[in-house]
Design a protein around this motif. Structure first.
Motif, PDB file in Angstrom:
ATOM      1  N   ALA A   1       0.837  -1.211   0.000  1.00  0.00           N
ATOM      2  CA  ALA A   1       0.000   0.000   0.000  1.00  0.00           C
ATOM      3  C   ALA A   1       0.872   1.261   0.000  1.00  0.00           C
ATOM      4  O   ALA A   1       0.615   2.210  -0.743  1.00  0.00           O
ATOM      5  CB  ALA A   1      -0.927  -0.008   1.210  1.00  0.00           C
TER       6      ALA A   1
ATOM      7  N   GLY B   1      -9.576   5.846   0.457  1.00  0.00           N
ATOM      8  CA  GLY B   1      -9.827   6.512   1.733  1.00  0.00           C
ATOM      9  C   GLY B   1      -8.983   5.840   2.789  1.00  0.00           C
ATOM     10  O   GLY B   1      -7.819   5.555   2.576  1.00  0.00           O
ATOM     11  N   ALA B   2      -9.579   5.555   3.918  1.00  0.00           N
ATOM     12  CA  ALA B   2      -8.818   4.983   5.010  1.00  0.00           C
ATOM     13  C   ALA B   2      -8.345   3.582   4.651  1.00  0.00           C
ATOM     14  O   ALA B   2      -9.121   2.753   4.203  1.00  0.00           O
ATOM     15  CB  ALA B   2      -9.689   4.930   6.253  1.00  0.00           C
ATOM     16  N   VAL B   3      -7.060   3.347   4.859  1.00  0.00           N
ATOM     17  CA  VAL B   3      -6.504   2.031   4.550  1.00  0.00           C
ATOM     18  C   VAL B   3      -6.444   1.215   5.828  1.00  0.00           C
ATOM     19  O   VAL B   3      -5.840   1.610   6.801  1.00  0.00           O
ATOM     20  CB  VAL B   3      -5.079   2.173   3.969  1.00  0.00           C
ATOM     21  CG1 VAL B   3      -4.461   0.806   3.755  1.00  0.00           C
ATOM     22  CG2 VAL B   3      -5.143   2.925   2.661  1.00  0.00           C
ATOM     23  N   ARG B   4      -7.121   0.120   5.827  1.00  0.00           N
ATOM     24  CA  ARG B   4      -7.093  -0.774   6.985  1.00  0.00           C
ATOM     25  C   ARG B   4      -6.763  -2.164   6.478  1.00  0.00           C
ATOM     26  O   ARG B   4      -7.592  -2.822   5.876  1.00  0.00           O
ATOM     27  CB  ARG B   4      -8.453  -0.797   7.702  1.00  0.00           C
ATOM     28  CG  ARG B   4      -8.859   0.558   8.238  1.00  0.00           C
ATOM     29  CD  ARG B   4      -8.120   0.873   9.536  1.00  0.00           C
ATOM     30  NE  ARG B   4      -8.504   2.169  10.026  1.00  0.00           N
ATOM     31  CZ  ARG B   4      -7.902   3.302   9.693  1.00  0.00           C
ATOM     32  NH1 ARG B   4      -6.890   3.292   8.860  1.00  0.00           N
ATOM     33  NH2 ARG B   4      -8.297   4.444  10.189  1.00  0.00           N
TER      34      ARG B   4
END
Lengths: 460, 186
Positions: free
Chosen positions: B135, B180-183
């Motif tokens: 990522a 958006g938010a990387v989880r």
């Protein structure tokens, strides 16, 4: 005259005593040790302390990060030449860390996102008060050195007593001189004596404490000598160009090289003891650390003058600028007409340009007041910059909305600025043309950061 | 005399133009190299992930012998990812592989003994970290591509880029679920 002479001699005698004691308590000579590759038991931060004249240098904190990586508490991974990551290892045994190592580990942990990662450049970010953090870090290293018998305070209780009591002699003599020379109707010899004595004594004790720095013991000098030998050995290792991620290969060698001032690139890439840059902010908005450039001015020729101002302030600035520019514009117009033949009517032209100077900010203010846009993102910079000599401060908030790597900070009022912390996720109304932010609402408070300096503590 | 002056001016202008063109060309080369370097980082991380998958499949097989379809889909996705060429194809294949891996970890949840296996948890952690590195590598690569493409498409650098055959690069697109938010959670 005799009193003055006695006072001068008293001060000189005390200064002589101070000099003698300083010489007697200096660090023993550091023995020369041949180059060696044997690392001792001391940590890199302690090595930095020993080889830095028993004072901690800036590299110590970065060297500690490298040491934690070498000991597999964290991992440093290179993603590209300008991006490396510090990853907290899931199997790390952080219980074995000493006080200052724990401080570094805690700082990294607080910054780490949910995937246990922080970009190396982002190590300068965070809620800590850097000055206080560094002081505690240095104190913890010094305490370890003292506990190991490697260093000690210059003055023992005896030294301190001798100097403090001794300082009373010149203090009293100076008090006497002031009392003797106190003349006139409102003279107060006793007051002059007391004031002179107390102030002199306080000044001498202050000087005595000022020179009370850390000194190396015999064991400390020997250890420093050993580490200078290691420094000589590592100097052949070309550590200067090694990136921080090189610790995977070099292990503690790179950490010690950093502590010994031999690994500049690795140290610079781990700015844990460096203040966060105003213009380069690391943001974790969206879950991944990324670099955002923050500019404190707007686009175009007007950006320098009106960006970050409230609509009312922009109108005032426009009118002020028009008044200041009117005369020079008129002179230039007349000169242009005389030399070039244009414009035909310099007075009308000058009036037109002057009105334009005032009208542009007014127009921008009208545009922003009529159609403000909504901004949502993370506060990545909250800064206050002095404007002029006596015009107070202008307050800026840089907001990362996840859409650009270069942003223009918005101007806010002091109340809004005080209510925000770096790391807060906010939603606000902002003008596109003037960059003035209002109606700020904190959507979610800062996870790990805080406003570094409260507004009332801002000084020149 | 007049001709000489014109000639001198033309020579100076020619030198200035050559210096500017060389500067732009070198700038483009630096940016292109940065893109190649960033791509190499993605490649390294992807290869690392590909290498971990056979071990994962073998470990899970030992406990969940009846999940053949899942193993086959992961193996096929891995093969596609290994053979993919170019950022767009590679991104698609890697995204498909991520989805296939998620199904393996979903299957694993039904086998408590597998969950308790140290080997499995280490592989899971390693894959999760690798996914996170991919990522970050992707973010770094896309930043480098954006910088290069902007230079290659804007005036006046686009003239130099066009003349010397600098082609714009493709972005490595993230899966929709990671926008958006990387989880990274398996």
């Amino acid at each position: 005259m005799a009193a003055v002479l006695a006072a001068a001699l008293g001060v000189l005698a005390w200064l002589g005593l101070l000099a003698v004691l300083m010489r007697a308590t200096r660090t023993p000579g550091i023995p020369h040790t041949p180059p060696t590759g044997e690392f001792g038991a001391e940590s890199p931060a302690l090595v930095d302390f020993l080889t830095g004249g028993f004072k901690l240098c800036d590299e110590a904190a970065s060297a500690t990060v490298l040491d934690l990586a070498a000991r597999r508490i964290v991992a440093i991974e290179e993603i590209g030449p300008e991006l490396s990551l510090v990853r907290l290892r899931s199997d790390a045994d952080a219980d074995s860390l000493n006080t200052y190592e724990r401080m570094v580990f805690d700082h990294v942990s607080r910054l780490a996102t949910t995937d246990r990662v922080v970009a190396t450049g982002a190590l300068a970010e965070g809620a800590r008060h850097l000055g206080r953090w560094w002081k505690n870090f240095a104190k913890a290293v010094r305490d370890e050195a003292r506990a190991a018998g490697l260093s000690e305070a210059r003055w023992t209780a005896t030294h301190r007593s001798v100097l403090s009591i001794g300082a009373a002699v010149p203090a009293v003599l100076i008090g006497v001189v002031l009392a003797v020379f106190e003349h006139g109707a409102d003279s107060d010899p006793i007051g002059a004596f007391l004031a002179g004595s107390v102030i002199t004594w306080a000044a001498l004790v202050f000087l005595q404490e000022k020179v009370n720095d850390e000194r190396g013991t015999l064991a400390g000098a020997r250890a420093a000598g050993h580490w200078f030998g290691v420094q000589e050995h590592l100097a052949n290792g070309r550590f200067a160009d090694q990136p921080a991620a090189g610790v995977t290969i070099w292990g503690r060698g790179l950490a010690y090289a950093a502590a010994l001032g031999l690994a500049d690139r690795a140290v610079v890439s781990l700015p844990i003891s460096t203040p966060a840059d105003d213009g380069r902010a690391w943001s974790d908005y969206g879950g991944m650390w990324h670099l955002v450039h923050v500019e404190y001015r707007g686009r175009g020729p007007w950006g320098r003058f009106v960006w970050g101002r409230s609509p009312g302030d922009a109108v005032k600035t426009g009118l002020k600028a028009a008044m200041v520019c009117a005369s020079p514009i008129l002179v230039l117009s007349i000169l242009a007409t005389a030399i070039l033949g244009h414009p035909d009517n310099p007075i009308t032209f000058a009036i037109f340009v002057t009105i334009l100077v005032a009208a542009v900010p007014c127009g921008l203010a009208a545009l922003d007041s009529s159609s403000p846009s909504t901004v949502r993102g993370q506060v990545i910079r909250a800064r206050a910059f002095a404007q002029g000599r006596n015009d107070g401060y202008r307050y800026w908030v840089g907001v990362d909305d996840g859409k650009a790597t270069r942003i223009h900070a918005y101007g806010v009022d002091v109340q809004t600025w005080n209510g925000l912390a770096e790391g807060d996720e906010i939603e606000a109304r902002a003008g596109r043309w003037l960059g003035w932010m209002s109606d700020v609402r904190v959507v979610s408070p800062s996870r790990h950061r805080g406003n570094p300096i409260p507004a009332d503590e801002v000084t020149d | 005399m007049g001709v000489l002056i014109v000639l001198a001016v033309l020579i100076v202008l020619g030198i200035v133009a050559a210096v500017v063109v060389v500067g732009m060309y070198n700038g483009l080369v630096h940016k292109r190299n940065a893109v190649d370097n960033a791509w190499a980082q993605i490649d390294v991380q992807c290869k690392r992930r590909h290498d971990l998958i056979p071990n994962l499949v073998e470990t899970v097989k030992g406990y969940a012998t009846h999940e053949r379809a899942t193993f086959e889909s992961v193996t096929a996705a891995r093969t596609a990812a290994v053979n993919a060429q170019g950022p767009v194809a590679q991104a698609q294949a890697e995204n498909a592989l991520t989805a296939a891996l998620r199904s393996v970890f979903a299957v694993a949840e039904a086998y408590p003994q597998l969950q308790a296996s140290r080997n499995f948890s280490e592989l899971q952690g390693e894959l999760s970290d690798t996914e996170n590195r991919i990522a970050y590598s992707r973010q770094y690569y896309n930043d480098a591509v954006l910088t290069f493409n902007t230079a290659a498409q804007t005036v006046p650098t686009n003239i130099v880029a066009g003349t010397f055959g600098f082609e714009i690069r493709e972005f490595f697109t993230a899966p929709d679920s990671e926008r958006g938010a990387v989880r990274v959670q398996f």
